[in-house]
Write a protein that holds these residues in place. Sequence first.
Motif, PDB file in Angstrom:
ATOM      1  N   MET A   1       0.848  -1.201   0.000  1.00 24.53           N
ATOM      2  CA  MET A   1       0.000   0.000   0.000  1.00 24.53           C
ATOM      3  C   MET A   1       0.888   1.257   0.000  1.00 24.53           C
ATOM      4  SD  MET A   1      -3.245   0.433   2.516  1.00 24.53           S
ATOM      5  CE  MET A   1      -4.849   0.179   1.777  1.00 24.53           C
ATOM      6  N   ARG A   6      -2.325   4.667   3.038  1.00 22.04           N
ATOM      7  CA  ARG A   6      -2.005   4.422   4.446  1.00 22.04           C
ATOM      8  C   ARG A   6      -2.478   5.607   5.292  1.00 22.04           C
ATOM      9  NH1 ARG A   6       2.020   5.096   8.407  1.00 22.04           N
ATOM     10  NH2 ARG A   6       2.528   3.220   9.556  1.00 22.04           N
ATOM     11  N   TYR A  43      -7.728  -6.859   3.189  1.00 26.59           N
ATOM     12  CA  TYR A  43      -6.634  -7.293   2.318  1.00 26.59           C
ATOM     13  C   TYR A  43      -5.307  -6.765   2.858  1.00 26.59           C
ATOM     14  CZ  TYR A  43      -3.846  -7.991  -1.886  1.00 26.59           C
ATOM     15  OH  TYR A  43      -2.859  -8.371  -2.769  1.00 26.59           O
ATOM     16  N   HIS A  44      -5.320  -5.557   3.426  1.00 25.96           N
ATOM     17  CA  HIS A  44      -4.091  -4.938   3.923  1.00 25.96           C
ATOM     18  C   HIS A  44      -3.911  -5.085   5.430  1.00 25.96           C
ATOM     19  CE1 HIS A  44      -3.172  -3.168   0.061  1.00 25.96           C
ATOM     20  NE2 HIS A  44      -4.435  -2.779  -0.035  1.00 25.96           N
ATOM     21  N   TYR A  45      -5.016  -5.165   6.140  1.00 24.20           N
ATOM     22  CA  TYR A  45      -4.952  -5.215   7.617  1.00 24.20           C
ATOM     23  C   TYR A  45      -5.798  -6.383   8.118  1.00 24.20           C
ATOM     24  CZ  TYR A  45      -3.184  -0.484   6.978  1.00 24.20           C
ATOM     25  OH  TYR A  45      -2.460   0.603   6.566  1.00 24.20           O
ATOM     26  N   ASP A  50      -4.202  -4.475  14.021  1.00 29.12           N
ATOM     27  CA  ASP A  50      -3.243  -4.004  13.008  1.00 29.12           C
ATOM     28  C   ASP A  50      -3.525  -2.548  12.623  1.00 29.12           C
ATOM     29  OD1 ASP A  50      -2.093  -6.476  12.993  1.00 29.12           O
ATOM     30  OD2 ASP A  50      -3.226  -7.185  11.244  1.00 29.12           O
ATOM     31  N   THR A  54      -1.038   0.656  13.316  1.00 24.05           N
ATOM     32  CA  THR A  54      -0.636   1.588  12.252  1.00 24.05           C
ATOM     33  C   THR A  54      -0.978   3.025  12.644  1.00 24.05           C
ATOM     34  OG1 THR A  54      -1.053  -0.138  10.625  1.00 24.05           O
ATOM     35  CG2 THR A  54      -0.923   2.116   9.787  1.00 24.05           C
TER      36      THR A  54
END
Lengths: 207, 207
Positions: A1, A6, A43-45, A50, A54
């Motif tokens: 990403m 982000r 998909y990212h987290y 998480d 971040t």
Amino acid sequence: MSDEPRETVVRATCRALCAHGYANLTMQDIADETDLSKAALHYHYDTKRDLLTTFLDSLASWYEGRLDELPGADAAERLHALFDECLSAEDDEADYPAFHTAMLEVKAQAPYEEAYRERLTAVDDVVRSRIETLIETGIEEGVFRDVDPEATASFVVDVIVGAYTRNVAVGHPLEETRALLDAYVDDHLMAQGREGGEGDPRREAAE
Amino acid sequence: MSDEPRETVVRATCRALCAHGYANLTMQDIADETDLSKAALHYHYDTKRDLLTTFLDSLASWYEGRLDELPGADAAERLHALFDECLSAEDDEADYPAFHTAMLEVKAQAPYEEAYRERLTAVDDVVRSRIETLIETGIEEGVFRDVDPEATASFVVDVIVGAYTRNVAVGHPLEETRALLDAYVDDHLMAQGREGGEGDPRREAAE
């Protein structure tokens, strides 16, 4: 990403945290604050943890940036400017009372979530070490008395953190602590003869 | 309910809070810490909120009792004794790290639970007003400088509350804050020429 998404996710996490608190926060709440679907977010987290991790990472960087460029002609003025940044009751973007309530919930999770504790420690370190450096500089400049910079910085962080906890728990006004911290610097850190210090003729004339 | 069972329920609530944290705490968890059935507990307390409110009531009374009988020959010694009570890392009965983590969770609920905020405010008031009275007495005794008792007491409470929040969130040692508060009293509150104050020959000889 890439960085931009982000940043988008970090802001969405912050908004969702303010709106729902930590305990009730879901991935869906955070997805609802973005243009992403919950599946795309997953998909990212993997988890809410998480996303929060971040967010806390970015909070430490945010403090680092803000506290690196403090205005002021000397260390004392820059320390008062740091109090502006760290004890301000208002902000254009964030819903501050809700934000600090949610942050207190996150802090109470730290003993169970090592990832949170690491990032909260990073935030604590950024603020404490910035204050320590300002006190060291002030002593070198002859603006401050020859106090222990490390111990004094830790004491000031206790005051700032306590102010937020009391603000959330019992509604104690942040402005009151802000005024007391300014007075602490003027009365106890300023070298004799400096503005606000005990030997300052302007101060004595005003009394 | 007579006083003895109330005390039993308060202690059971405290133990259950330490064991399970606030968010996950159930009436059953609290009943499990007593000889009562969950139904018997419900007969006296409708909700977890009622039990927590009773517990917080008793916490305010507990502080009041402990802080009313502080040992010490003068106000300065009694203020250091108050720090012993309020910033001690150990206790025979309570599981202290878990207790303070749970209390931080409860504080984060205060904006949503007026009953908690009222009781947390009572605890804050007990500690702050006790410190304020000690400072007033110390000024009358000539032990302390002529500081503003109300503002100084509020500043000290910020430090104590901040110490616990940092302890839970980032593992900052309570003993460190305790030492800094002792030094704050010695360096900034003691009247000139008093033990620990700036004019104390014993102190200057030791430096």
